[in-house]
Design an enzyme around this catalytic site. Structure first.
Site, short mmCIF file in Angstrom:
data_model
loop_
_atom_site.label_atom_id
_atom_site.label_comp_id
_atom_site.label_asym_id
_atom_site.label_seq_id
_atom_site.Cartn_x
_atom_site.Cartn_y
_atom_site.Cartn_z
N GLU A 140 -0.76 2.07 6.89
CA GLU A 140 0.17 3.03 6.25
C GLU A 140 -0.30 3.42 4.85
OE1 GLU A 140 4.50 1.93 8.29
OE2 GLU A 140 4.05 1.12 6.32
N HIS A 153 8.56 6.33 12.36
CA HIS A 153 8.17 5.15 13.14
C HIS A 153 8.60 5.31 14.60
CE1 HIS A 153 8.18 3.87 8.92
NE2 HIS A 153 7.38 2.88 9.26
N HIS A 202 7.97 0.94 2.04
CA HIS A 202 9.25 1.50 2.52
C HIS A 202 9.97 0.51 3.45
CE1 HIS A 202 6.54 3.59 5.76
NE2 HIS A 202 6.91 2.39 6.19
N HIS A 227 0.60 -5.50 5.68
CA HIS A 227 1.56 -6.13 6.60
C HIS A 227 1.15 -5.90 8.04
CE1 HIS A 227 3.26 -2.05 6.42
NE2 HIS A 227 4.17 -2.31 7.32
#
Ligand code: DHB
Ligand code: FE
Length: 279
Positions: free
Chosen positions: A240, A59, A12, A193
Site C-alpha cells: 500500500e 479494499h 489507514h 503489515h
C-alpha cells in the site's frame, strides 16, 4: 491559481477509526497513538486547505474483484462512507470538488494517464480513517475532497514509479487550475503489515523509516522499489505504501518535513504518518 501547499502520508488502519467511533482512544493500547497524533492534528487545524486530494485504496468494498481499475478519480459532488459489513461509519458525508476533479482528469489524460472516472463511490476505511486521523470528530469535514483510488490489492499493480509520475501529473494539474485556492494531497496505507498467510503480523521498522527518510531526502529512491521488495520487506499489504509515492510526486522536489510519527503496534500494522510542506 490553485496552490498545492502540503502533503501527508498516513496509515489507514480501520481499528483507529473503530477506536474513535467507540470511545476507546484513552485506553492504554490506543493512548500512545492518539497522543502522537496531537501535533499532526494541531498542524491540520491551522492548515486547512480548500480541497484535499486523498490517494487511497478500496479494499474490495465498493469494487468487486471481478473488475478493478488501476487508477480511479471521484468527480462526484459528495461521497458517503461505505458499509464494510457492520454498517457505514457514523462520520459525516464528504463533499467533493467536481470542478477541480474534472480539471485533473483532463490534464492527466493529456499526459497519458488513463483514469477511470467515478461519479459515485462509497469510501471505505482507506479514506475515512485518514480524515478522522487529521480532523478528529467534527460535525462537518472542514474541506472538500477528491478521492484518487489506486489498485493495490489485485495484481498486477501499478509500479512505484508510475504512482510517483501520476502524482507529478496531478501536481501540474493543480498548478494550472485557474482559481485561487489551496490544495493538499494525502497518500494513505501501509506502513509495513501483512494480514494473512505464513508471515502474518510482519512489521519492519528499518524499512518503514528508510521509506519515510527517502520521502524528504531522496524521493526517487522510493520509486525504484519493486512490488516484490515491498512485499518481502514490508509484507503483502505493505505494498500500500506505493500510494505515498503519488502524494510525494505531486509535491516540489524540495520539501520541509513538518512532523513525523511512528508507532508499533496498531492492530497488525506499523503506524506511520508524515507531513511535508512544499518549499
Ligand atoms: C489493517 C491495516 C490496513 O491497512 C487495512 O486496510 C486493514 C487492516 C490492520 O492492521 O488491521
Ligand atoms: Fe489497507
Amino acid at each position: 491559481m490553485a496552490d498545492l501547499i502540503a502533503g501527508m502520508g498516513t496509515s489507514h488502519v480501520p481499528g483507529v477509526g473503530a477506536a474513535m467511533d467507540n470511545g476507546k482512544t484513552d485506553e492504554a493500547y490506543w493512548k500512545p497513538l492518539f497522543d502522537g497524533l496531537k501535533p499532526l492534528r494541531a498542524w491540520h487545524a491551522s492548515n486547512v486547505p480548500d480541497v484535499n486530494i486523498i490517494v487511497f485504496n478500496d479494499h474490495a468494498t465498493s469494487y468487486s474483484l471481478d473488475g478493478y481499475s488501476t487508477f480511479t478519480i471521484g468527480v462526484g459532488d459528495h461521497f458517503e462512507p461505505a458499509d464494510e459489513g457492520w454498517g457505514p461509519r457514523k462520520v459525516p458525508n464528504m463533499k467533493g470538488h467536481p470542478e477541480l476533479a474534472w480539471h485533473i482528469v483532463e490534464e492527466v489524460m493529456a499526459e497519458d494517464f488513463d483514469l477511470a472516472v467515478a461519479a459515485s463511490l462509497d469510501l471505505d476505511h482507506g479514506f475515512t480513517v485518514p480524515l478522522s486521523i487529521a480532523y478528529d470528530q467534527p460535525d462537518v469535514w472542514p474541506t472538500s475532497v477528491i478521492p484518487v483510488c489506486v489498485n493495490v490489492i489485485q495484481h498486477p499493480l501499478p509500479t512505484a514509479l508510475r504512482c510517483f509520475r501520476l502524482g507529478q501529473a496531478i501536481g501540474r494539474a493543480v498548478a494550472s487550475f485557474p482559481k485561487d485556492m489551496s490544495v493538499a494531497i494525502w497518500g494513505t496505507g501501509g506502513l509495513s503489515h501483512q494480514l494473512g498467510g505464513e508471515r502474518v503480523g510482519v512489521v519492519n521498522p528499518e524499512f518503514d523509516q528508510m521509506f519515510m527518510d527517502n520521502l524528504t531526502q531522496d524521493p526517487m529512491a522510493n520509486t525504484k522499489l519493486s512490488h516484490a521488495e515491498f512485499i518481502r520487506e514490508a509484507g503483502c499489504e505493505g505494498v500500500e505504501m506505493i500510494m505515498w509515492n503519488v502524494m510525494r510526486g505531486a509535491l516540489n522536489t524540495e520539501v520541509t518535513e513538518i512532523y513525523r510519527f511512528y508507532h508499533i503496534p496498531v492492530s497488525a500494522t506499523a503506524y506511520g504518518a508524515i507531513i511535508l510542506e512544499n518549499k
